[in-house]
Enzyme design. Structure first.
Site, PDB file in Angstrom:
ATOM      1  N   LYS A   5       1.897  -2.826  -5.861  1.00 27.75           N
ATOM      2  CA  LYS A   5       0.612  -3.333  -5.043  1.00 27.75           C
ATOM      3  C   LYS A   5      -0.342  -2.991  -6.110  1.00 27.75           C
ATOM      4  CE  LYS A   5       2.232  -2.309  -0.621  1.00 27.75           C
ATOM      5  NZ  LYS A   5       2.793  -1.347   0.800  1.00 27.75           N
ATOM      6  N   GLN A  40       0.449   4.128   2.528  1.00 29.54           N
ATOM      7  CA  GLN A  40       1.860   3.972   2.538  1.00 29.54           C
ATOM      8  C   GLN A  40       3.004   4.593   3.568  1.00 29.54           C
ATOM      9  OE1 GLN A  40       2.926   1.530   0.180  1.00 29.54           O
ATOM     10  NE2 GLN A  40       4.901   1.887   1.462  1.00 29.54           N
ATOM     11  N   ASP A  59      -4.222  -3.376   6.080  1.00 30.41           N
ATOM     12  CA  ASP A  59      -2.826  -3.634   6.378  1.00 30.41           C
ATOM     13  C   ASP A  59      -2.587  -4.031   7.699  1.00 30.41           C
ATOM     14  OD1 ASP A  59      -0.533  -2.794   5.268  1.00 30.41           O
ATOM     15  OD2 ASP A  59      -0.428  -0.763   5.244  1.00 30.41           O
TER      16      ASP A  59
END
Length: 283
Positions: free
Chosen positions: A47, A91, A114
């Protein structure tokens, strides 16, 4: 037809890079990882590399394996209040001692690139999404890029997770598909799968989907990341067995995975534009 997510992601990232350059904005993404899980660390590195490629600034915050929920929440709160941070990505999965629900809900909705915050999921379900979860949104991009119609099509999503299955169903419904969600308690699962014009598998079982579960000519989207009995990376779909029956199919690797990261970059740029235009999501 092989649905090449890698190629689509490359195209999208190049377009995004140009858009960011033209915007004169400098979007910034913060990632938070707890512990030293190798797979999670690899995903975070990927990422950050994508950020560098398209002109998004990024910072990585690493917390120890034994970090408490409170410590993670303190980190999230600091990032929420940092005017230089446009997007926050935590994460997953988090260690067992960390309350994942509290952490997800702590991220400011306008920085939730997200798409997991209940407010953003609610807007998605209501048909007016701001940030949709990256994997399902990436799948919708693949379908659009390959001109695969959704209107009036019967879509079957196998898996009901909050990060893929449920938002995937909402996105397909918003795109005028007729949607069925299947799961471990579904009766006549194979019959349901065979009815699909668009079949999306997100069950996490290596080579679970066999040819007799797939309608002739169906579009098959494989979200799974697994390893077979030889330790080789594979998806939920028995690719070699199913590819001749499907009309279109995503491979693993090189299918859905690259689009997840590309969509994260697009969401981060979107967050920066919303903030700059004083159009912050107020939820």
């Amino acid at each position: 037809m092989i649905l090449d997510g890698k190629a689509v992601s490359e195209k999208r990232l190049e377009i995004l890079k140009e858009q960011i350059e033209e915007s004169r904005l400098y979007p910034r993404l913060a990632t938070v990882i707890v512990g030293t899980d190798p797979a999670s660390q690899m995903y975070v590195r990927m990422k950050h590399r994508a950020c560098e490629r398209v002109g998004i600034g990024s910072i990585g915050i690493e917390l120890p394996e034994d970090a408490t929920t409170e410590r993670v929440l303190e980190t999230i709160n600091r990032l929420n209040n940092d005017p230089d941070i446009d997007g926050i990505l935590v994460q997953l999965p988090l260690p067992a001692q960390v309350d994942t629900t509290r952490v997800i809900e702590a991220v400011a909705p306008e920085k939730d690139v997200d798409g997991f915050h209940p407010c953003n999921l609610g807007r998605l379900l209501a048909g007016s999404p701001v940030f949709a979860p990256c994997t399902p949104q990436g799948i919708m991009t693949i379908l659009k890029e390959y001109a695969i119609p959704t209107t009036g099509q019967r879509a079957v999503v196998v898996g009901r997770s909050i990060d893929v299955g449920r938002p995937m169903a909402a996105l397909l419904l918003n795109a005028d598909a007729t949607v069925t969600i299947c799961h471990s308690k579904t009766r006549n699962l194979e019959a349901e799968m065979r009815s699909a014009d668009i079949l999306i598998s997100a069950v996490g079982r290596a080579k679970f989907v066999k040819p007799d579960m797939v309608k002739e000519g169906a579009t098959v989207i494989d979200v799974g990341i697994n390893h077979d009995e030889q330790g080789k990376l594979c998806g939920d779909v028995d690719f070699e067995a199913v590819r001749d029956r499907a009309g279109a199919i995503t491979p693993v690797p090189g299918g859905v995975g690259p689009m997840t990261i590309a969509t994260l970059m697009e969401n981060t740029f979107k967050a920066a534009k919303l903030r700059t235009c004083d159009s912050t999501v107020r939820l």
